[in-house]
Design a protein around this motif. Structure first.
Motif, mmCIF file in Angstrom:
data_model
loop_
_atom_site.group_PDB
_atom_site.id
_atom_site.type_symbol
_atom_site.label_atom_id
_atom_site.label_comp_id
_atom_site.label_asym_id
_atom_site.label_seq_id
_atom_site.Cartn_x
_atom_site.Cartn_y
_atom_site.Cartn_z
ATOM 1 N N ARG A 144 0.660 -1.614 -0.497
ATOM 2 C CA ARG A 144 -0.304 -0.084 -0.009
ATOM 3 C C ARG A 144 0.981 1.920 0.474
ATOM 4 N N ALA A 145 1.585 1.286 0.463
ATOM 5 C CA ALA A 145 2.486 2.516 1.186
ATOM 6 C C ALA A 145 3.448 2.766 -0.393
ATOM 7 N N PHE A 146 3.781 1.720 -1.124
ATOM 8 C CA PHE A 146 4.439 1.530 -2.636
ATOM 9 C C PHE A 146 3.782 2.972 -4.091
ATOM 10 N N PHE A 147 2.034 1.804 -3.305
ATOM 11 C CA PHE A 147 1.220 2.725 -4.312
ATOM 12 C C PHE A 147 0.089 3.571 -3.875
ATOM 13 N N ILE A 148 0.802 4.096 -3.176
ATOM 14 C CA ILE A 148 0.199 5.188 -2.238
ATOM 15 C C ILE A 148 1.092 6.686 -2.690
ATOM 16 N N ALA A 149 2.488 5.924 -2.741
ATOM 17 C CA ALA A 149 3.227 7.173 -3.053
ATOM 18 C C ALA A 149 3.164 7.591 -4.068
ATOM 19 N N GLN A 150 2.616 6.452 -5.273
ATOM 20 C CA GLN A 150 2.472 7.047 -6.671
ATOM 21 C C GLN A 150 1.542 7.391 -7.130
ATOM 22 N N GLU A 151 0.162 6.677 -6.723
ATOM 23 C CA GLU A 151 -1.043 7.063 -7.313
ATOM 24 C C GLU A 151 -1.420 8.315 -7.687
ATOM 25 N N GLY A 152 -2.241 9.061 -8.279
ATOM 26 C CA GLY A 152 -2.076 10.459 -8.505
ATOM 27 C C GLY A 152 -1.493 10.986 -8.309
ATOM 28 N N ARG A 153 -1.698 12.161 -6.991
ATOM 29 C CA ARG A 153 -0.308 13.703 -6.535
ATOM 30 C C ARG A 153 0.772 13.061 -5.781
ATOM 31 N N PRO A 154 1.511 12.469 -6.609
ATOM 32 C CA PRO A 154 2.798 11.885 -5.964
ATOM 33 C C PRO A 154 3.468 11.913 -4.572
ATOM 34 N N GLY A 155 3.759 11.296 -3.778
ATOM 35 C CA GLY A 155 4.438 11.946 -2.766
ATOM 36 C C GLY A 155 4.752 10.821 -1.293
ATOM 37 N N PRO A 156 5.827 11.469 0.464
ATOM 38 C CA PRO A 156 5.893 10.820 0.401
ATOM 39 C C PRO A 156 5.103 9.291 1.281
ATOM 40 N N VAL A 157 5.378 8.426 1.898
ATOM 41 C CA VAL A 157 4.663 7.927 2.471
ATOM 42 C C VAL A 157 6.113 7.143 3.897
ATOM 43 N N LEU A 158 4.962 7.290 5.125
ATOM 44 C CA LEU A 158 6.554 6.321 5.708
ATOM 45 C C LEU A 158 5.748 5.079 6.724
ATOM 46 N N VAL A 159 6.616 3.871 6.689
ATOM 47 C CA VAL A 159 6.067 2.922 7.190
ATOM 48 C C VAL A 159 7.016 2.477 8.524
ATOM 49 N N ASP A 160 5.666 2.876 9.573
ATOM 50 C CA ASP A 160 7.149 2.523 11.001
ATOM 51 C C ASP A 160 6.322 0.389 11.772
ATOM 52 N N ILE A 161 7.813 0.240 12.003
ATOM 53 C CA ILE A 161 8.090 -1.851 12.000
ATOM 54 C C ILE A 161 8.428 -1.156 13.247
ATOM 55 N N THR A 162 7.651 -2.117 14.007
ATOM 56 C CA THR A 162 8.179 -2.021 15.785
ATOM 57 C C THR A 162 8.623 -3.382 15.375
ATOM 58 N N LYS A 163 10.239 -3.353 16.149
ATOM 59 C CA LYS A 163 11.269 -4.807 16.514
ATOM 60 C C LYS A 163 10.376 -5.535 16.703
ATOM 61 N N ASP A 164 9.821 -6.278 17.084
ATOM 62 C CA ASP A 164 9.111 -7.324 17.432
ATOM 63 C C ASP A 164 8.797 -8.076 15.813
ATOM 64 N N VAL A 165 8.088 -7.280 15.460
ATOM 65 C CA VAL A 165 7.617 -7.735 14.063
ATOM 66 C C VAL A 165 8.506 -7.583 13.221
ATOM 67 N N THR A 166 9.555 -7.268 13.426
ATOM 68 C CA THR A 166 10.413 -7.494 12.258
ATOM 69 C C THR A 166 10.960 -8.907 12.766
ATOM 70 N N ALA A 167 10.944 -9.313 13.932
ATOM 71 C CA ALA A 167 10.934 -10.689 13.766
ATOM 72 C C ALA A 167 10.028 -12.143 13.871
ATOM 73 N N ALA A 168 8.738 -11.027 13.776
ATOM 74 C CA ALA A 168 7.940 -12.183 14.095
ATOM 75 C C ALA A 168 8.105 -13.264 12.852
ATOM 76 N N VAL A 169 7.294 -14.228 12.739
ATOM 77 C CA VAL A 169 6.938 -15.226 11.319
ATOM 78 C C VAL A 169 5.622 -15.466 11.114
ATOM 79 N N THR A 170 5.272 -15.118 9.892
ATOM 80 C CA THR A 170 3.870 -15.502 9.103
ATOM 81 C C THR A 170 3.940 -15.733 8.051
ATOM 82 N N GLU A 171 3.280 -16.169 6.863
ATOM 83 C CA GLU A 171 2.841 -16.544 5.949
ATOM 84 C C GLU A 171 3.432 -15.147 5.136
ATOM 85 N N TYR A 172 4.128 -15.896 3.744
ATOM 86 C CA TYR A 172 3.902 -14.588 2.613
ATOM 87 C C TYR A 172 4.063 -15.695 1.407
ATOM 88 N N THR A 173 3.290 -14.580 0.292
ATOM 89 C CA THR A 173 3.354 -15.089 -1.260
ATOM 90 C C THR A 173 3.725 -14.123 -1.771
#
Length: 557
Positions: A144-173
């Motif tokens: 969503r961040a990459f899409f929002i940054a580009q669509e319509g009038r472009p602009g910056p998008v920030l994604v803040d990720i908590t450290k425990d999320v960077t270590a947690a595991v989930t399914e990815y496709t």
């Protein structure tokens, strides 16, 4: 497949075709950096000297390439150091994704070490921002961040990720990037017909071209419009290159440091066609006097810009390129011979001029144009040198001038030049700086030297804060409060100490050999050009005055 949050971040970057990230690591973002280490053959990481340099580099990369620029920083001060660069991108509609890490979810809101509410801090200066506290939401948030940054009038998008999320595991496709289409849903046939009728009836049309025309790559359509109705063209600082600066219909920049031909043209026209511009105060001056003899037609992708700063008579909302494609077939060809002749007389009577006797900012910029044959990618800092770069270099295509127009960020240019050169290694990239701006982020010379990124930094060095001093001279009784930088800092030695090449120029005849050497070396080079402290940028409009009140050095005499 099962992946950690950090692996998902990297895989999502690869999904989006990201080949370069600019950043600076720290404790909270270590998991992501550890994953980047394993993918260094696919994603290049450029370690800047300061996080602000990373945000400006991502911005410069985006403006130069048309792709999304990406920067990274850790929590707390790392994240806040991105703020100026994010705001710069926001004001100039640049697609940047800033990725920050934060403390773990249990520590949020407890004033933990290096904790900051960066989504709260950046809410007013991002197109959108996110904090990810659940690893199952991470991949779609990144997309969503990459899409929002580009669509319509472009602009910056920030994604803040908590450290425990960077270590947690989930399914990815893996997914293909979401398609970003040109904005056409608000282009109405009735609006096109109204616009066509206004243009066809106009006897004195004038085009005001802004940054939206650059962003939408609408230069072919802008040129076709100007020549079909034979209308003079002026631009904003952000609009440079959307219309070829060498074209016979081009009149120069509009506004505070615009040409007399453009400012008088806006004042005299009966229809002002505004293409992808937002009526900045630096362009408009006194609102009640701006284009007061004209009807105004505004074309912009952002509905919020219609009637925001200046009331208009008609508008078309949509991507500039698409709007012009649909509008052009509806227009009659028209020579407007008397009108064009009238503007040509202004151009001949009031050309840009400067003192040819010694080394000056305008001379340096004109030489840059001549020696590079108009093919360089020019970046600037903010101040007098920025205006000289706008006035004296003839930009012939979009994305050729990268400059902080909306926020006016001193220290922007060097990081942006590094980003631009990384994104466009085949181009000659020159950052034009003032000595005040160079001091702000000159540590990024060390970044350029570390990676041997051969940017050329041309410092217009007058040992003062030149634009502020100009205002103090003209409007503050020559009270030079804290604008004199006449100390013992040696930019050449400083450059050499950081591993780059330094060259000092004090005379006109020294500049060409210095620039040619810089272009041949294939290394980062700083050319320190010493000019007089009282050189000024003309023409000029006093703050809050009507743009037809523009004056130059002859008027002062």
């Amino acid at each position: 497949m099962k992946l950690t949050g950090s692996q998902i971040v990297v895989e999502c970057l690869k999904e989006q075709g990201v080949d370069t990230v600019f950043g600076y690591p720290g404790g909270a973002i270590l998991n992501i950096y550890d994953e980047l280490y394993k993918h260094d053959q696919e994603i290049r990481h450029v370690l800047t000297s300061h996080e602000q340099g990373a945000s400006h580099a991502a911005d410069g990369y985006a403006r130069a390439t048309g792709k999304v620029g990406v920067c990274m920083a850790t929590s707390g001060p790392g994240a806040t150091n991105l703020v100026t660069g994010i705001a710069t991108a926001y004001m100039d509609s640049v697609p940047v994704v800033a990725i920050t890490a934060n403390v773990t979810v249990p520590l949020l809101g407890r004033d933990s070490f290096q904790e900051i509410d960066i989504t709260g801090v950046t809410m007013p200066i991002t197109k959108h921002n996110f904090i990810v506290k659940d690893v199952t939401e991470l991949a779609d948030t990144m997309r969503r961040a990459f899409f929002i940054a580009q669509e319509g009038r472009p602009g910056p998008v920030l994604v803040d990720i908590t450290k425990d999320v960077t270590a947690a595991v989930t399914e990815y496709t893996r997914q293909e990037p979401w398609p970003v289409l040109r904005s056409t849903e608000y282009i109405k046939d009735a609006d096109l017909e109204t616009a066509a009728e206004m243009i066809n009836k106009s006897e004195r049309p004038f085009l005001y071209v802004g940054g939206g025309a650059v962003i939408s790559n609408a230069s072919e359509e802008v040129r076709a419009l100007a020549h079909k109705i034979n209308a003079p063209v002026g631009d904003s600082l952000m609009g440079k290159g959307a219309f070829d600066g060498r074209d016979e219909l081009y009149c120069g920049m509009i506004g505070m440091h615009g040409t007399k031909a453009s400012n008088f043209g806006v004042t005299d026209c009966d229809l002002l066609i505004v293409i992808g511009a937002r009526f900045s105060d630096r362009v408009v001056g006194k609102v009640s006097k701006f284009a007061e003899n004209a009807k105004i037609l505004q074309i912009d992708v952002d509905p919020a810009e219609i009637n925001k700063n200046v009331m208009v008579d008609a508008s078309i909302i949509g991507d500039v390129k698409e709007v012009l494609k649909r509008l052009l077939p509806k227009l009659d060809e028209n020579a407007h011979e008397d009108w064009v002749k009238h503007i040509e007389e202004y151009k001949n009577k009031f050309p840009l001029k400067y003192d040819p006797a010694g080394l000056t900012g305008p001379y340096v910029v004109k030489e840059l144009y001549r020696i590079t044959e108009g093919n360089a990618l020019i970046v600037t800092e903010v101040g007098q040198h920025q205006m000289w770069a706008a006035q004296y270099y003839k930009y012939k295509e979009p994305h050729q001038l990268l400059t902080s127009g909306g926020l006016g960020t001193m220290g922007y240019g060097l990081g942006a030049a590094i980003g631009a050169k990384v994104g466009c290694p085949e181009k000659t990239v020159i950052n034009i700086a003032g000595d005040g701006c160079f001091r702000m982020n000159m540590n990024e010379i060390a970044t350029a030297a570390r990676y041997n990124i051969p940017v050329i930094e041309v410092v217009i060095n007058n040992h003062v804060l030149g634009m502020v001093r100009q205002w103090q001279t003209l409007f503050y009784g020559k009270r030079y409060s804290n604008t004199i930088l006449n100390d013992n800092v040696d930019f050449v030695k400083l450059t050499e100490a950081m591993g780059a090449v330094g060259i000092r120029v004090t005379k006109k005849e020294e500049f060409e050999p210095a620039l040619r050497k810089a272009m041949e070396l294939g290394r980062p080079v700083v050319i320190d050009c010493i000019i007089d402290k009282d050189d000024k940028v003309f023409p000029m409009v006093p703050a809050g005055a009507a743009i037809e009140e523009v004056f130059d050095q002859d008027d002062l005499k």
